[in-house]
Write an enzyme that holds these catalytic residues in place. Structure first.
Site, PDB file in Angstrom:
ATOM      1  N   LYS A 158      97.989  12.898 -28.316  1.00 56.09           N
ATOM      2  CA  LYS A 158      97.326  13.642 -29.313  1.00 56.09           C
ATOM      3  C   LYS A 158      98.103  13.920 -30.490  1.00 56.09           C
ATOM      4  O   LYS A 158      99.445  14.276 -30.210  1.00 56.09           O
ATOM      5  CB  LYS A 158      96.771  14.734 -28.878  1.00 56.09           C
ATOM      6  CG  LYS A 158      95.546  14.568 -27.938  1.00 56.09           C
ATOM      7  CD  LYS A 158      95.175  15.764 -26.919  1.00 56.09           C
ATOM      8  CE  LYS A 158      94.138  16.773 -27.530  1.00 56.09           C
ATOM      9  NZ  LYS A 158      93.677  17.896 -26.637  1.00 56.09           N
ATOM     10  N   GLU A 200      98.985  14.509 -22.831  1.00 54.82           N
ATOM     11  CA  GLU A 200      98.495  15.322 -21.487  1.00 54.82           C
ATOM     12  C   GLU A 200      97.647  14.751 -20.692  1.00 54.82           C
ATOM     13  O   GLU A 200      97.044  13.359 -20.927  1.00 54.82           O
ATOM     14  CB  GLU A 200      97.932  16.673 -22.358  1.00 54.82           C
ATOM     15  CG  GLU A 200      96.328  16.461 -22.950  1.00 54.82           C
ATOM     16  CD  GLU A 200      96.070  17.659 -23.688  1.00 54.82           C
ATOM     17  OE1 GLU A 200      96.704  18.657 -23.974  1.00 54.82           O
ATOM     18  OE2 GLU A 200      94.792  17.619 -24.169  1.00 54.82           O
ATOM     19  N   ILE A 203      91.222  14.382 -18.797  1.00 61.77           N
ATOM     20  CA  ILE A 203      90.212  15.046 -17.793  1.00 61.77           C
ATOM     21  C   ILE A 203      89.054  14.155 -17.856  1.00 61.77           C
ATOM     22  O   ILE A 203      88.354  13.940 -18.954  1.00 61.77           O
ATOM     23  CB  ILE A 203      89.939  16.508 -18.010  1.00 61.77           C
ATOM     24  CG1 ILE A 203      91.410  17.331 -18.058  1.00 61.77           C
ATOM     25  CG2 ILE A 203      89.127  17.091 -17.205  1.00 61.77           C
ATOM     26  CD1 ILE A 203      91.476  18.444 -18.682  1.00 61.77           C
ATOM     27  N   HIS A 208      83.276  20.715 -22.973  1.00 62.48           N
ATOM     28  CA  HIS A 208      83.959  21.263 -24.125  1.00 62.48           C
ATOM     29  C   HIS A 208      83.162  22.978 -24.231  1.00 62.48           C
ATOM     30  O   HIS A 208      82.088  22.799 -24.540  1.00 62.48           O
ATOM     31  CB  HIS A 208      83.815  20.455 -25.566  1.00 62.48           C
ATOM     32  CG  HIS A 208      84.483  21.166 -26.717  1.00 62.48           C
ATOM     33  ND1 HIS A 208      85.525  21.005 -27.218  1.00 62.48           N
ATOM     34  CD2 HIS A 208      84.465  22.494 -26.911  1.00 62.48           C
ATOM     35  CE1 HIS A 208      85.799  21.638 -28.230  1.00 62.48           C
ATOM     36  NE2 HIS A 208      85.209  22.761 -27.947  1.00 62.48           N
ATOM     37  N   GLU A 275      89.334  27.320 -27.760  1.00 63.96           N
ATOM     38  CA  GLU A 275      88.549  25.974 -27.288  1.00 63.96           C
ATOM     39  C   GLU A 275      89.129  25.624 -25.784  1.00 63.96           C
ATOM     40  O   GLU A 275      90.332  25.651 -25.622  1.00 63.96           O
ATOM     41  CB  GLU A 275      88.644  24.726 -28.095  1.00 63.96           C
ATOM     42  CG  GLU A 275      87.960  25.083 -29.390  1.00 63.96           C
ATOM     43  CD  GLU A 275      87.847  23.691 -30.203  1.00 63.96           C
ATOM     44  OE1 GLU A 275      86.889  23.587 -31.016  1.00 63.96           O
ATOM     45  OE2 GLU A 275      88.753  22.626 -29.904  1.00 63.96           O
ATOM     46  N   ASN A 291      90.919  27.555 -33.292  1.00 64.52           N
ATOM     47  CA  ASN A 291      90.698  27.118 -34.671  1.00 64.52           C
ATOM     48  C   ASN A 291      90.638  28.435 -35.067  1.00 64.52           C
ATOM     49  O   ASN A 291      89.948  29.755 -35.006  1.00 64.52           O
ATOM     50  CB  ASN A 291      89.143  26.583 -34.581  1.00 64.52           C
ATOM     51  CG  ASN A 291      89.394  25.290 -34.130  1.00 64.52           C
ATOM     52  OD1 ASN A 291      90.517  24.504 -34.586  1.00 64.52           O
ATOM     53  ND2 ASN A 291      88.250  24.751 -33.397  1.00 64.52           N
ATOM     54  N   ARG A 293      89.488  29.882 -37.959  1.00 61.45           N
ATOM     55  CA  ARG A 293      88.592  29.959 -39.129  1.00 61.45           C
ATOM     56  C   ARG A 293      87.402  30.121 -38.485  1.00 61.45           C
ATOM     57  O   ARG A 293      87.120  30.037 -37.507  1.00 61.45           O
ATOM     58  CB  ARG A 293      88.649  28.709 -39.972  1.00 61.45           C
ATOM     59  CG  ARG A 293      88.457  27.434 -38.979  1.00 61.45           C
ATOM     60  CD  ARG A 293      88.210  26.139 -39.561  1.00 61.45           C
ATOM     61  NE  ARG A 293      88.689  25.137 -38.505  1.00 61.45           N
ATOM     62  CZ  ARG A 293      87.736  24.667 -37.828  1.00 61.45           C
ATOM     63  NH1 ARG A 293      86.464  24.900 -37.767  1.00 61.45           N
ATOM     64  NH2 ARG A 293      87.954  23.664 -36.653  1.00 61.45           N
TER      65      ARG A 293
END
Ligand code: ADP
Length: 448
Positions: A158, A200, A203, A208, A275, A291, A293
């Site tokens: 990522k 990472e 999974i 989510h 998250e 996040n 925002r």
């Protein structure tokens, strides 16, 4: 309280902010690009300033133009919405330097949470579970192989600066390692001008689940329950709901408490989201990012809690104390949101901008529609494909789903393609109805 807010955004979120400001009796200034002259946010705001040509880099991301517009119109605050400059710490800093309040957290928190590696390190320190993997940017193949020995394949690479699912690659075995690493690096460099990557454990078919947080300037932090955002295409959310379906209340409780702890550990202020990925088999959850925002999917939380998150965000930025304690937050009923995009579901979701010839919008009990489209409006090709957020509420999930099916059948747009038929398919799918969902749901959808 603020007197006049500049909205550094467009589309439905610009309207959402104008509405919250109106409810608080605050004047608004819209900024717009030349492609958005006829956009609804320019018409509904009290004042409007053109900030440049169509490309976002020359308008909605143009900091000097936006700050100048705020100064000329004498705004005392800027709301960045989501996307564009919402998570740009430099922008937040420049606002503050010009004595304009930035409606969001402090620039240093935006910086540390904006770097996903730094965020993971901070969360680990605070005792928040994180996905096993590297806690530094990875570079050499030898180094990566060493990490994989511990976490084992499959793994996910990522981008540290990631967002919108960009710069991510899943690697099943060692033969894919080098090409995938290069592809992720190039994509990250192009999207974020930052090619740092981390790795990472991947999974298997996680869910989510994220927790909405509210924090004031005085250390008070509460959560407003969780949202399920597992229906995704290419790591991008399509349908969200609150509360999460088929989730043990004890796990929910733990997730929400940990989210509050996470926000407190970085002295967070404003609305924010923590998250998590939830491993349904192991019943474990892991932090993936914060996040800093307001999020696209905030309305589902608003419908089940009865709160106005954008209004609260403005009040918190103006220095008001949180009036609610955790025990005052009551989640009742169920809400679902479908993101309606101007895209063709029969052609790999190719963007479908253009003129809306005619339009019929849904309504009735339990239906909320956040949209900036109208009959005769031409959707410009320059921006995000989101044209509407259709949200339904019910006493339970069954009623919310029935209302969503009804509302989707009344959502008629002529002139462009939309994702309405695609949502109808999901809302009629047996697995979705049973709540058996995860982030790979779409791969299974047509088979069952
Ligand atoms: P972005 O900020 O680019 O949206 P996130 O870190 O929020 O990236 O992840 C987006 C989605 O990618 C997740 O909702 C999930 O579907 C998938 N994902 C991310 N990390 C993992 C992981 N370690 N294992 C499995 N899926 C993952």
């Amino acid at each position: 309280m603020f007197k006049k807010i500049l909205i550094a955004n467009r589309g439905e979120i610009a309207l959402r902010i104008i509405r919250a400001a109106k409810d608080l009796d605050i004047k608004t200034v819209a900024v717009y690009s030349k492609a958005d002259v006829d956009s609804l946010h320019t018409q509904l705001a009290d004042e409007r300033v053109c900030i440049g040509p169509a490309p976002a880099s020359e308008s909605y991301l143009n900091i000097p133009q936006i700050i100048s517009a705020a100064i000329i119109t004498e705004c005392d605050a800027i709301h960045p919405g989501y996307g564009f400059l919402a998570e740009n710490a430099t922008f937040a800093e420049i606002c503050i330097e010009h004595n304009i309040a930035f409606i969001g957290p402090s620039p240093d928190v935006i910086t540390s949470m904006g770097n996903k590696i730094e965020a993971k390190v901070l969360m680990k320190k605070a005792g928040v579970p994180i996905v096993p993997g590297s806690l530094e940017a990875v570079s050499s193949i030898a180094e990566i192989k060493k990490i994989i020995q511990q976490i084992r394949y499959p793994v996910i690479i990522k981008a540290a600066a990631g967002g919108g699912g960009k710069g991510m690659r899943i690697i099943e075995d060692s033969s894919q390692l080098e090409p995938m690493l290069n592809a992720a690096r190039l994509e990250a460099e192009k999207a974020f001008k930052d090619s740092s990557l981390y790795i990472e454990r991947y999974i298997h078919e996680p869910r989510h689940i994220e927790v909405q947080i509210l924090a004031d300037n005085y250390g008070n932090v509460i959560h407003l329950g969780e949202r399920e955002c597992s229906i995704q295409s290419r790591h991008q959310k399509l349908i969200e709901e609150s509360p999460a379906v088929n989730l043990d209340p004890k796990i929910k409780q733990k997730m929400c408490e940990i989210a509050v702890k996470a926000a407190k550990s970085v002295k967070y202020k404003s609305a924010g989201t923590i998250e998590f990925l939830f491993d349904s088999k192991k019943k474990d959850f892991y932090f993936i990012e914060m996040n800093t925002r307001i999020q696209v999917e905030h309305p589902v939380t608003e419908l089940v809690t009865g709160m106005d998150l954008v209004k609260l965000q403005i009040q918190l930025a103006a220095g008001e104390k949180l009036k609610l304690a955790q025990k005052d937050v009551v989640v009742s009923g169920h809400a679902i949101e479908c993101r309606i995009n101007a895209a063709d579901p029969d052609n790999n979701f190719a963007p479908s901008p253009g003129k809306i010839e005619s339009l019929h919008l849904p309504g009735g009990p339990g239906v909320r529609l956040d949209t900036h489209i109208y009959a005769g409006y031409t959707i410009p090709p320059n921006y995000d494909a989101l044209i509407a957020k259709l949200i339904t509420y019910g006493h339970d999930r069954k009623e919310a789903m029935a209302r969503m099916r009804r509302a989707l059948s009344e959502f008629i747009v002529n002139g462009i393609k939309t994702t309405v038929p695609f949502h109808q398919k999901i809302l009629n799918n047996k697995l979705f109805i049973k709540g058996e969902i995860h982030t790979h749901f779409l791969n299974y959808m047509d088979k069952k």
